[in-house]
Motif scaffolding. Sequence first.
Motif, PDB file in Angstrom:
ATOM      1  N   ASP A  10       0.820  -1.204   0.000  1.00 56.05           N
ATOM      2  CA  ASP A  10       0.000   0.000   0.000  1.00 56.05           C
ATOM      3  C   ASP A  10       0.856   1.257   0.000  1.00 56.05           C
ATOM      4  OD1 ASP A  10      -2.267  -1.500  -0.026  1.00 56.05           O
ATOM      5  OD2 ASP A  10      -2.637  -1.393   2.128  1.00 56.05           O
ATOM      6  N   ARG A  14       2.425   3.371  -5.849  1.00 59.58           N
ATOM      7  CA  ARG A  14       2.629   4.322  -6.944  1.00 59.58           C
ATOM      8  C   ARG A  14       4.083   4.334  -7.415  1.00 59.58           C
ATOM      9  NH1 ARG A  14      -1.511   6.205  -3.979  1.00 59.58           N
ATOM     10  NH2 ARG A  14      -3.374   6.861  -5.141  1.00 59.58           N
ATOM     11  N   GLU A 115      -3.213  11.053 -11.166  1.00 58.42           N
ATOM     12  CA  GLU A 115      -4.014  11.204  -9.944  1.00 58.42           C
ATOM     13  C   GLU A 115      -3.715  12.502  -9.210  1.00 58.42           C
ATOM     14  OE1 GLU A 115      -4.382   7.047  -7.875  1.00 58.42           O
ATOM     15  OE2 GLU A 115      -2.455   7.174  -8.929  1.00 58.42           O
ATOM     16  N   PRO A 137      -4.114   3.455  -8.984  1.00 58.73           N
ATOM     17  CA  PRO A 137      -4.787   2.999  -7.768  1.00 58.73           C
ATOM     18  C   PRO A 137      -6.126   3.673  -7.519  1.00 58.73           C
ATOM     19  CG  PRO A 137      -2.448   3.371  -7.350  1.00 58.73           C
ATOM     20  CD  PRO A 137      -2.731   3.901  -8.719  1.00 58.73           C
ATOM     21  N   ASP A 138      -6.269   4.943  -7.913  1.00 55.27           N
ATOM     22  CA  ASP A 138      -7.498   5.691  -7.630  1.00 55.27           C
ATOM     23  C   ASP A 138      -7.997   6.391  -8.894  1.00 55.27           C
ATOM     24  OD1 ASP A 138      -9.578   7.138  -6.576  1.00 55.27           O
ATOM     25  OD2 ASP A 138      -8.388   8.150  -5.028  1.00 55.27           O
ATOM     26  N   ALA A 140     -10.879   7.404  -9.654  1.00 59.63           N
ATOM     27  CA  ALA A 140     -11.793   8.506  -9.354  1.00 59.63           C
ATOM     28  C   ALA A 140     -11.020   9.803  -9.141  1.00 59.63           C
ATOM     29  CB  ALA A 140     -12.625   8.172  -8.117  1.00 59.63           C
ATOM     30  N   ALA A 141      -9.856   9.716  -8.487  1.00 59.54           N
ATOM     31  CA  ALA A 141      -9.017  10.897  -8.300  1.00 59.54           C
ATOM     32  C   ALA A 141      -8.509  11.404  -9.640  1.00 59.54           C
ATOM     33  CB  ALA A 141      -7.846  10.572  -7.375  1.00 59.54           C
ATOM     34  N   PRO A 191      -3.816  -2.322  -9.701  1.00 56.44           N
ATOM     35  CA  PRO A 191      -4.750  -1.986 -10.774  1.00 56.44           C
ATOM     36  C   PRO A 191      -4.355  -2.693 -12.059  1.00 56.44           C
ATOM     37  CG  PRO A 191      -3.268  -0.149 -10.335  1.00 56.44           C
ATOM     38  CD  PRO A 191      -3.022  -1.166  -9.258  1.00 56.44           C
ATOM     39  N   ILE A 205     -17.691   6.931 -12.648  1.00 59.74           N
ATOM     40  CA  ILE A 205     -16.514   7.682 -12.201  1.00 59.74           C
ATOM     41  C   ILE A 205     -16.549   9.101 -12.763  1.00 59.74           C
ATOM     42  CG2 ILE A 205     -14.025   7.883 -12.593  1.00 59.74           C
ATOM     43  CD1 ILE A 205     -13.807   4.917 -12.027  1.00 59.74           C
TER      44      ILE A 205
END
Length: 290
Positions: A10, A14, A115, A137-138, A140-141, A191, A205
């Motif tokens: 985690d 990135r 992101e 990873p995100d 939506a961001a 991802p 999204i």
Amino acid sequence: MGDAYSEVDDGGLRASLRGIWSSVAPAWGELAEQVDARGAELAEAMLDAGALVWGDHVLEIACGPGGLGIAAAGKVGPEGTVVLSDIAAEMTTIAVERAHRAGLTNITARQLDLERIDCPDSAFDKVLCRDGLMLVPDPAAGAREARRILRPGGRAVFAVWGPRDRNPWLGVLFDAVTAETGISVPPPGMPGPFSLEAPGALGAILAAAGFIGIDVCEISTPMTVESIADWWSVVPALAGPLARLLGSLPAELTRAIRARAVAAMADFATSDGYRLPGVSLMGVGCRPPR
């Protein structure tokens, strides 16, 4: 057996992804012409959906070797600009070198994380992102950032891979790796190219990011190759995390993976090679006007 995914956690995801895409950048550079040819129909659809006009300021994020942004440069003309960006500086170097060889003077390059896009609000008229949003990873961001850097009324166009079972050009390789190694592809927490395959996922999204006028459609993106050797020389080399994994395996295991994939591709054989189905999802949205 070494696991090329073992470095991913985690805290370092990135950084790991940046390293992975940097490591495969040379292969993307060598295969850039094939990548452009395969993606030509999708690129044209994205440029049409983006409604690029003379003088537009455009950002391509997750540009890879830059084929889409290079095509966009011709649409916006010398009064417009195109910024080619990628999380891997090695990719942007390749992209801008290709642009300069094409004689384009309205293109620059930047290393940017989609992101966390290091650009001011309302900096661009259009944003393009092909095959990038599903690999972060995100996502939506990423969509929120794309909306933020668009001027009011500006437009963003994203393309992601559709369902895995409708993209056997890559799915058969994933399945073969898992069958021979027991390693899930992609591994949990990483991802992958089909992370936005679910019906409605891309549109949701974009809506959550504040886009309006959203439209999502399918674009057929089949892969045609003359031989298994041609397929093997392209797909594993470009596959990011999977390329690194394959490079770490013993030769006999790699041969077993290839043999299993070849058997799965038999259904797609033609009289002059193989035609492997593929489908992309293209999503378009606009930043609301003031």
